[in-house]
Design an enzyme around this catalytic site. Structure first.
Site, PDB file in Angstrom:
ATOM      1  N   ASP A 140     -27.673 -10.184   0.505  1.00  0.00           N
ATOM      2  CA  ASP A 140     -26.694  -9.708  -0.465  1.00  0.00           C
ATOM      3  C   ASP A 140     -26.438 -10.736  -1.568  1.00  0.00           C
ATOM      4  O   ASP A 140     -26.633 -11.943  -1.365  1.00  0.00           O
ATOM      5  CB  ASP A 140     -25.371  -9.380   0.230  1.00  0.00           C
ATOM      6  CG  ASP A 140     -25.499  -8.261   1.240  1.00  0.00           C
ATOM      7  OD1 ASP A 140     -26.405  -7.432   1.082  1.00  0.00           O
ATOM      8  OD2 ASP A 140     -24.688  -8.228   2.187  1.00  0.00           O
ATOM      9  N   LYS A 141     -25.953 -10.237  -2.690  1.00  0.00           N
ATOM     10  CA  LYS A 141     -25.632 -11.087  -3.839  1.00  0.00           C
ATOM     11  C   LYS A 141     -24.753 -12.275  -3.437  1.00  0.00           C
ATOM     12  O   LYS A 141     -25.018 -13.416  -3.810  1.00  0.00           O
ATOM     13  CB  LYS A 141     -24.934 -10.254  -4.911  1.00  0.00           C
ATOM     14  CG  LYS A 141     -24.405 -11.062  -6.088  1.00  0.00           C
ATOM     15  CD  LYS A 141     -23.616 -10.192  -7.056  1.00  0.00           C
ATOM     16  CE  LYS A 141     -23.013 -11.020  -8.175  1.00  0.00           C
ATOM     17  NZ  LYS A 141     -22.206 -10.196  -9.115  1.00  0.00           N
TER      18      LYS A 141
END
Length: 306
Positions: A140-141
């Site tokens: 994830d970011k």
């Protein structure tokens, strides 16, 4: 931009063997991948296109032609990369917190892919599509940590098999809310999309996929717990969903945590700290570890010593 080609020579021992079996046994392509290449007429025998039912003969010369990723307007950007390892087949990079892995709506540039395209030029696998050259897996970011990138299709197939077989060693560090009572636990619960919020995932039996996370408590903190998680599967938001499902959401997680989110963490307190796998060419096990992000370490020290 030139095509990549692989040449295979059939011997007497392979006579009568189906072409997809022959190629999968002599390369790192799966049978499904071989069948797709045949359908796309990228495999020829003795300079002639054949069907997937073709059976090899002694002396056959087989060619596999794979086109490099097409230029779809992704800009190569000179973004610094924290590279832990690189050779002609793979690259291991430590992704910073806040960086998106590949371009998508709202994140057209500044991604890991933009940085990789500048650094690697044309040396990235094309199996995962034009938008995701080289990307075998993602995080994830707002999760920091280690990723392995494939620089050619053979390496990509080899690594993808390891992910599919759950043989990749992936260890994550997380800080969760609360005093986790069980020091060690297996969470075996299927994950699917949330029925009302399509951006979220949840533990559900409906349209879901098997998911398995093992966690161990490392340290009890003041109102929080530091844990390490070992993944058997790699579903989207898996650790975040699994820990929330048992009552211990990740600190800083605005999606799965409490409404009063800890903003100083700039996202969930989650770090992909250890990554180990079999090298696609040398077939030796290699492993890498990376330190926590600045935000993670600062928050850990804050709740440990308050």
């Amino acid at each position: 931009m030139m095509n990549n080609s692989t040449i295979l020579h059939s011997t007497e021992e392979w006579a009568g063997t189906r072409i997809d079996v022959f190629v999968s046994k002599n390369t790192d392509y799966s049978r499904n991948a071989v069948q797709l290449l045949i359908e796309e007429q990228r495999i020829s025998v003795n300079d002639k296109v054949v069907s997937k039912s073709y059976k090899m003969k002694n002396g056959d010369v087989l060619s596999i032609i794979v086109e490099p990723p097409k230029d779809v307007g992704i800009i190569a950007q000179d973004i610094p990369l924290d590279i832990y390892y690189e050779d002609e087949d793979i690259l291991v990079v430590n992704k910073p917190k806040g960086m998106v892995v590949h371009p998508a709506n709202g994140n057209e540039d500044g991604t890991l892919v933009n940085a990789l395209m500048y650094h690697c030029k044309d040396s990235l696998s094309g199996i995962n599509g034009e938008i995701r050259p080289g990307i075998v897996h993602r995080i994830d970011k707002d999760t920091s940590g280690l990723l392995v990138v494939a620089k050619n299709d053979i390496s990509h197939e080899h690594l993808a098999k390891q992910f599919k077989n759950h043989s990749i060693n992936r260890l994550y560090y997380a800080i969760v809310y609360g005093n986790v009572k069980q020091d060690s636990c297996d969470i075996e619960a299927p994950i699917g999309r949330h029925k009302t919020d399509r951006k979220k995932f949840c533990v559900t039996q409906i349209n879901s996929k098997y998911a398995f996370t093992h966690y161990d408590v490392i340290e009890k903190l003041n109102g929080f717990t530091l844990i390490k998680c070992k993944l058997k599967t790699g579903r989207t938001h898996q650790i975040r969903v699994h820990m929330q499902s048992i009552g211990y959401p990740l600190a800083g997680d605005s999606v799965y945590g409490p409404k009063n989110c800890i903003t100083e963490l700039k996202g969930q307190a989650l770090h992909a700290g250890i990554l180990g796998f079999i090298h696609p060419k040398t077939e030796e096990y290699i492993e890498f570890s990376s330190p926590w992000s600045q935000e993670f370490e600062k928050f850990y020290n804050k709740v440990k010593f308050k």
